[in-house]
Design a protein around this motif. Structure first.
Motif, PDB file in Angstrom:
ATOM      1  N   GLY A  46      68.651  -8.876  65.880  1.00 53.76           N
ATOM      2  CA  GLY A  46      67.327  -9.010  66.476  1.00 53.76           C
ATOM      3  C   GLY A  46      67.221  -8.141  67.712  1.00 53.76           C
ATOM      4  N   ASN A  47      66.556  -8.643  68.724  1.00 55.91           N
ATOM      5  CA  ASN A  47      66.376  -7.911  69.977  1.00 55.91           C
ATOM      6  C   ASN A  47      67.503  -8.308  70.932  1.00 55.91           C
ATOM      7  OD1 ASN A  47      65.300  -6.324  72.001  1.00 55.91           O
ATOM      8  ND2 ASN A  47      63.866  -7.908  72.664  1.00 55.91           N
ATOM      9  N   THR A  48      68.628  -7.630  70.802  1.00 55.47           N
ATOM     10  CA  THR A  48      69.812  -7.969  71.580  1.00 55.47           C
ATOM     11  C   THR A  48      70.318  -6.755  72.337  1.00 55.47           C
ATOM     12  OG1 THR A  48      70.450  -9.681  69.999  1.00 55.47           O
ATOM     13  CG2 THR A  48      72.175  -8.838  71.434  1.00 55.47           C
ATOM     14  N   SER A  49      70.527  -6.935  73.632  1.00 57.65           N
ATOM     15  CA  SER A  49      71.082  -5.885  74.480  1.00 57.65           C
ATOM     16  C   SER A  49      72.549  -6.207  74.724  1.00 57.65           C
ATOM     17  CB  SER A  49      70.331  -5.839  75.808  1.00 57.65           C
ATOM     18  OG  SER A  49      70.919  -4.893  76.667  1.00 57.65           O
ATOM     19  N   THR A  50      73.398  -5.192  74.557  1.00 57.21           N
ATOM     20  CA  THR A  50      74.836  -5.390  74.716  1.00 57.21           C
ATOM     21  C   THR A  50      75.354  -4.561  75.876  1.00 57.21           C
ATOM     22  OG1 THR A  50      75.093  -5.819  72.358  1.00 57.21           O
ATOM     23  CG2 THR A  50      77.080  -5.188  73.571  1.00 57.21           C
ATOM     24  N   LEU A  51      76.181  -5.177  76.705  1.00 55.69           N
ATOM     25  CA  LEU A  51      76.850  -4.482  77.793  1.00 55.69           C
ATOM     26  C   LEU A  51      78.346  -4.529  77.511  1.00 55.69           C
ATOM     27  CD1 LEU A  51      76.677  -3.047  80.555  1.00 55.69           C
ATOM     28  CD2 LEU A  51      77.036  -5.288  81.598  1.00 55.69           C
ATOM     29  N   ILE A  59      88.643  -5.640  78.759  1.00 52.46           N
ATOM     30  CA  ILE A  59      87.416  -5.199  78.100  1.00 52.46           C
ATOM     31  C   ILE A  59      86.544  -6.437  77.974  1.00 52.46           C
ATOM     32  CG2 ILE A  59      86.427  -4.316  75.957  1.00 52.46           C
ATOM     33  CD1 ILE A  59      89.106  -2.796  75.556  1.00 52.46           C
ATOM     34  N   ARG A  60      85.261  -6.296  78.273  1.00 54.34           N
ATOM     35  CA  ARG A  60      84.326  -7.426  78.198  1.00 54.34           C
ATOM     36  C   ARG A  60      83.081  -6.986  77.450  1.00 54.34           C
ATOM     37  NH1 ARG A  60      83.930 -12.243  80.612  1.00 54.34           N
ATOM     38  NH2 ARG A  60      85.738 -11.820  81.919  1.00 54.34           N
ATOM     39  N   ILE A  61      82.602  -7.838  76.549  1.00 49.76           N
ATOM     40  CA  ILE A  61      81.368  -7.581  75.805  1.00 49.76           C
ATOM     41  C   ILE A  61      80.416  -8.740  76.075  1.00 49.76           C
ATOM     42  CG2 ILE A  61      80.320  -7.247  73.535  1.00 49.76           C
ATOM     43  CD1 ILE A  61      83.085  -6.292  72.554  1.00 49.76           C
ATOM     44  N   VAL A  62      79.227  -8.424  76.598  1.00 57.45           N
ATOM     45  CA  VAL A  62      78.217  -9.437  76.891  1.00 57.45           C
ATOM     46  C   VAL A  62      76.947  -9.073  76.131  1.00 57.45           C
ATOM     47  CG1 VAL A  62      76.851 -10.564  78.684  1.00 57.45           C
ATOM     48  CG2 VAL A  62      79.184  -9.814  79.188  1.00 57.45           C
ATOM     49  N   ARG A  63      76.481 -10.004  75.305  1.00 56.70           N
ATOM     50  CA  ARG A  63      75.237  -9.799  74.554  1.00 56.70           C
ATOM     51  C   ARG A  63      74.192 -10.766  75.090  1.00 56.70           C
ATOM     52  NH1 ARG A  63      79.194  -9.487  70.366  1.00 56.70           N
ATOM     53  NH2 ARG A  63      79.179  -7.419  69.409  1.00 56.70           N
ATOM     54  N   GLU A  70      79.610 -13.876  74.827  1.00 57.47           N
ATOM     55  CA  GLU A  70      80.468 -13.181  75.782  1.00 57.47           C
ATOM     56  C   GLU A  70      81.895 -13.281  75.272  1.00 57.47           C
ATOM     57  OE1 GLU A  70      81.795 -13.308  80.438  1.00 57.47           O
ATOM     58  OE2 GLU A  70      79.762 -13.905  79.896  1.00 57.47           O
ATOM     59  N   GLN A  71      82.566 -12.114  75.231  1.00 49.72           N
ATOM     60  CA  GLN A  71      83.965 -12.048  74.828  1.00 49.72           C
ATOM     61  C   GLN A  71      84.699 -11.186  75.830  1.00 49.72           C
ATOM     62  OE1 GLN A  71      83.065 -10.563  70.701  1.00 49.72           O
ATOM     63  NE2 GLN A  71      84.867 -11.784  70.249  1.00 49.72           N
ATOM     64  N   ALA A  72      85.962 -11.547  76.091  1.00 49.86           N
ATOM     65  CA  ALA A  72      86.808 -10.744  76.980  1.00 49.86           C
ATOM     66  C   ALA A  72      88.152 -10.541  76.295  1.00 49.86           C
ATOM     67  CB  ALA A  72      86.987 -11.439  78.324  1.00 49.86           C
ATOM     68  N   PHE A  73      88.761  -9.398  76.586  1.00 52.36           N
ATOM     69  CA  PHE A  73      90.015  -9.016  75.958  1.00 52.36           C
ATOM     70  C   PHE A  73      90.969  -8.498  77.026  1.00 52.36           C
ATOM     71  CE2 PHE A  73      86.366  -8.230  73.303  1.00 52.36           C
ATOM     72  CZ  PHE A  73      86.669  -8.887  72.122  1.00 52.36           C
ATOM     73  N   TYR A  82      81.952 -17.409  74.652  1.00 55.19           N
ATOM     74  CA  TYR A  82      81.031 -18.272  73.918  1.00 55.19           C
ATOM     75  C   TYR A  82      80.171 -17.448  72.967  1.00 55.19           C
ATOM     76  CZ  TYR A  82      77.315 -16.570  76.956  1.00 55.19           C
ATOM     77  OH  TYR A  82      76.430 -15.760  77.615  1.00 55.19           O
ATOM     78  N   TYR A  83      79.589 -18.157  72.022  1.00 54.96           N
ATOM     79  CA  TYR A  83      78.642 -17.599  71.075  1.00 54.96           C
ATOM     80  C   TYR A  83      77.545 -18.643  70.930  1.00 54.96           C
ATOM     81  CZ  TYR A  83      76.813 -15.816  66.640  1.00 54.96           C
ATOM     82  OH  TYR A  83      75.995 -15.334  65.660  1.00 54.96           O
TER      83      TYR A  83
END
Length: 139
Positions: A46-51, A59-63, A70-73, A82-83
């Motif tokens: 959908g309308n999702t912005s990812t950083l 490494i961190r991914i935030v949607r 949010e995921q971190a590695f 979380y999701y």
């Protein structure tokens, strides 16, 4: 964050059973020793912005948007995240076994291997690879 640069970010997700390859135009920023890449997800997000934040140790991914997570590695560490689903918040965690960052001024490759846990239970092993290159204005 200054010095925005347009790049093409190609994400290759290998689960062992299948490989998914998606490309996104992204804006690259640098702040301190961290690289940031901001892009819009496609497909069923959908309308999702990812950083995407690539730091020296993590490494961190935030949607944010229609899909939130949010995921971190970090190698050798269990990192919680979380999701968000329609049913509520799902706790996720990653245990990363390998991170390889080969970037020169934000261009190059980043790879990492991790185990995903959903609500404390193993949910599979994953290998992610990012290919980052300058986005040609003609594309």
């Amino acid at each position: 964050m200054e010095n925005k640069q347009r790049v093409l970010l190609t994400v290759v997700n290998d689960t062992g059973d299948e490989t998914i390859r998606l490309s996104y135009p992204a804006d690259r920023y640098v702040k301190g020793s961290n690289q940031y890449y901001r892009y819009r997800e496609q497909e069923d997000m959908g309308n999702t912005s990812t950083l995407l934040k690539i730091g020296p140790d993590e490494i961190r991914i935030v949607r944010q948007g229609d899909m939130e997570s949010e995921q971190a590695f970090a190698v050798g560490e269990l990192r919680t995240g979380y999701y968000r689903t329609d049913q509520g918040l799902l706790s996720i965690a990653t245990r990363t076994s390998r991170i390889s960052v080969r970037l020169h001024e934000g261009i190059g490759t980043v790879e990492w291997d991790y185990e995903l846990q959903l609500a404390g239970e193993p949910a599979g092993d994953y290998r992610l690879a990012l290919e980052i290159r300058l986005l040609d204005e003609a594309e």
